[in-house]
Enzyme design. Structure first.
Site, PDB file in Angstrom:
ATOM      1  N   ASP A  84       0.835  -1.194   0.000  1.00 28.12           N
ATOM      2  CA  ASP A  84       0.000   0.000   0.000  1.00 28.12           C
ATOM      3  C   ASP A  84       0.874   1.249   0.000  1.00 28.12           C
ATOM      4  O   ASP A  84       1.918   1.279  -0.665  1.00 28.12           O
ATOM      5  CB  ASP A  84      -0.910  -0.054   1.235  1.00 28.12           C
ATOM      6  CG  ASP A  84      -2.245   0.620   0.999  1.00 28.12           C
ATOM      7  OD1 ASP A  84      -2.277   1.858   0.982  1.00 28.12           O
ATOM      8  OD2 ASP A  84      -3.255  -0.084   0.852  1.00 28.12           O
ATOM      9  N   HIS A 118      -3.274   6.102   3.616  1.00 26.63           N
ATOM     10  CA  HIS A 118      -4.104   4.997   3.136  1.00 26.63           C
ATOM     11  C   HIS A 118      -3.703   3.662   3.753  1.00 26.63           C
ATOM     12  O   HIS A 118      -4.538   2.935   4.300  1.00 26.63           O
ATOM     13  CB  HIS A 118      -4.009   4.933   1.613  1.00 26.63           C
ATOM     14  CG  HIS A 118      -4.984   4.031   0.958  1.00 26.63           C
ATOM     15  ND1 HIS A 118      -4.764   2.692   0.773  1.00 26.63           N
ATOM     16  CD2 HIS A 118      -6.196   4.281   0.411  1.00 26.63           C
ATOM     17  CE1 HIS A 118      -5.791   2.147   0.143  1.00 26.63           C
ATOM     18  NE2 HIS A 118      -6.678   3.095  -0.095  1.00 26.63           N
ATOM     19  N   ASN A 218     -13.389   1.130  -7.056  1.00 31.57           N
ATOM     20  CA  ASN A 218     -14.396   2.133  -6.698  1.00 31.57           C
ATOM     21  C   ASN A 218     -15.002   2.859  -7.892  1.00 31.57           C
ATOM     22  O   ASN A 218     -15.550   3.940  -7.733  1.00 31.57           O
ATOM     23  CB  ASN A 218     -13.738   3.193  -5.797  1.00 31.57           C
ATOM     24  CG  ASN A 218     -13.214   2.603  -4.517  1.00 31.57           C
ATOM     25  OD1 ASN A 218     -13.662   1.567  -4.057  1.00 31.57           O
ATOM     26  ND2 ASN A 218     -12.236   3.267  -3.929  1.00 31.57           N
ATOM     27  N   SER A 282     -11.106  -0.377  -0.743  1.00 39.23           N
ATOM     28  CA  SER A 282      -9.795  -0.515  -0.113  1.00 39.23           C
ATOM     29  C   SER A 282      -9.929  -0.876   1.353  1.00 39.23           C
ATOM     30  O   SER A 282      -9.071  -1.545   1.915  1.00 39.23           O
ATOM     31  CB  SER A 282      -9.007   0.798  -0.212  1.00 39.23           C
ATOM     32  OG  SER A 282      -8.429   0.943  -1.472  1.00 39.23           O
TER      33      SER A 282
END
Length: 410
Positions: A84, A118, A218, A282
């Site tokens: 990530d 994130h 998304n 996510s």
């Protein structure tokens, strides 16, 4: 997982990020937090304020009542790689949970720098330690997080910003995580172009018995493009639902969705301290990755495929019937750990590769059947011989004493 492809996109903490079909590397997907929730991170290009810890229990934690799982499984001795934007190891709830990892953006660092916020949010859903006065906690709070930093790219109001390592580096990071003892890999990353290096890296992880959990993406309202690595075989593709159990409007639909988990307006940890509310597949993916860590601890003899089967077979029913949106249903970590009937798989559950019949295994089974049949014949014959021997041992002496005359009254 037949007909499925994987997608590379980071979806989480109040930042909405995605990679367009022509993008050269992975990107994060989330929604920007309000100004009061932003943070100031050393070495990062921002001057945001630090968020505060949230004492209330978030809706996702209420749904799963994670304290029920604590006596059974906590993810102890399971390593989850979070590939990530990095994972902040200084956050109160992440201290002691983060291993030294690898940074593909700034070589030589250990993956614990997170300017995009994130990866820290993703990792906190998996392994945040329960803390007094804080309602948020991770699904597998004793799991270890192996941070791998590959991107801090975000798409905000249609504009990309931040560095990304590229898809080849992403593929290399997956192999690195596998080779450094990851039991589960979480990829809250979406890439919208097929890539042979990425596909090969996923196959390598699957071959090495690693559970690979990926975000479904998304961009449902933006054309619903095919996501990678979510559409590759062997991964668990995760869509998003909100507090009402309905699939999130942004959550992509397709055969790559194996199940869904909380991803709409979920609370996550922010770097350094505090929490923010975020949206995206996510953040749905790490709920599944955390549940996989629990299953790997509680059922250590299961291989990665069987772990995936158990997760899919123990889902809660979805409120809708669109299988492309909900997959097998809504994740239920408690059932995944405790149900004795699993990992029997529900019919037509998407995503898992078909069972391949091994000719050698069939031959061994046939040999075992023949051997068992022969053993039964031998046992029967031995019993008959024993019975005759017993009969002769009793009858012959008596007949000899009577000189073989029939017995009569005295």
């Amino acid at each position: 997982m037949p007909g499925r492809r994987i997608r590379l996109t980071l979806v989480g903490v109040v930042i909405a990020v995605a990679v367009p079909p022509f993008a050269a590397g992975p990107a994060l997907a989330a929604a920007l937090p309000p100004a009061a929730a932003r943070l100031a991170l050393p070495g990062c290009d921002n001057d945001d304020q630090l968020p505060r810890a949230v004492p209330a229990v978030p809706w996702a934690q209420k749904r799963y009542a994670l304290e029920r799982l604590a006596p059974l499984a906590t993810g102890a001795q399971v390593t989850v790689a979070v590939i990530d934007s990095g994972v902040d190891k200084t956050h109160t709830q992440m201290k002691g949970r983060v291993l030294p990892g690898r940074d593909y953006l700034d070589p030589g660092l250990d993956g614990s720098r997170d300017c995009a916020r994130h990866g820290t949010g993703v990792a906190s859903i998996i392994a945040a330690t329960p803390t007094r006065g804080v309602g948020f906690r991770g699904v597998a709070p004793q799991a270890k997080i192996l941070p791998v930093r590959v991107s801090e790219q975000k798409v905000i109001e249609g504009k990309e910003s931040g560095k990304t390592a590229g898809v080849v580096a992403l593929a290399n990071s997956i192999r690195w995580a596998v080779d450094n003892d990851a039991d589960v890999i979480n990829l809250s990353i979406v890439y919208y172009k097929d890539n042979p290096a990425l596909k090969s890296a996923i196959a390598y992880a699957v071959e090495k018995d690693v559970v690979v959990v990926v975000a479904a993406g998304n961009q449902n309202t933006e054309g619903n493009p095919t996501p990678y690595p979510a559409s590759y075989d062997g991964v668990i593709g995760v869509g998003s639902v909100g507090e009402d159990g309905q699939v999130s409007a942004f959550s992509q639909r397709g055969p790559w969705v194996d199940l869904v988990a909380p991803g709409g307006a979920v609370l996550v940890a922010a770097p350094e301290r505090g929490h923010v509310v975020d949206n995206g597949t996510s953040f749905a993916a790490p709920y599944v990755a955390g549940a996989a860590a629990l299953v790997r601890q509680y059922w250590p003899d299961l291989n990665a495929r069987q772990v995936a089967e158990r997760l899919l077979a123990t889902t809660d029913p979805a409120p809708g019937t669109d299988r492309d949106a909900y997959g097998a249903g809504i994740l239920n970590p408690y059932r995944a750990v405790t149900e004795t009937a699993a990992p029997a798989r529900r019919p037509a559950a998407a995503g898992l590769p078909p069972h391949v019949i091994d000719p050698a295994e069939v031959a061994r089974a046939e040999r075992r059947a023949v051997t068992q049949e022969r053993a039964l014949w031998v046992a029967g014959l031995a019993a008959a011989v024993a019975a005759v021997a017993l009969l002769l041992a009793v009858v012959l002496p008596r007949g000899s004493r009577r000189r073989w005359r029939p017995a009569g009254p005295a």
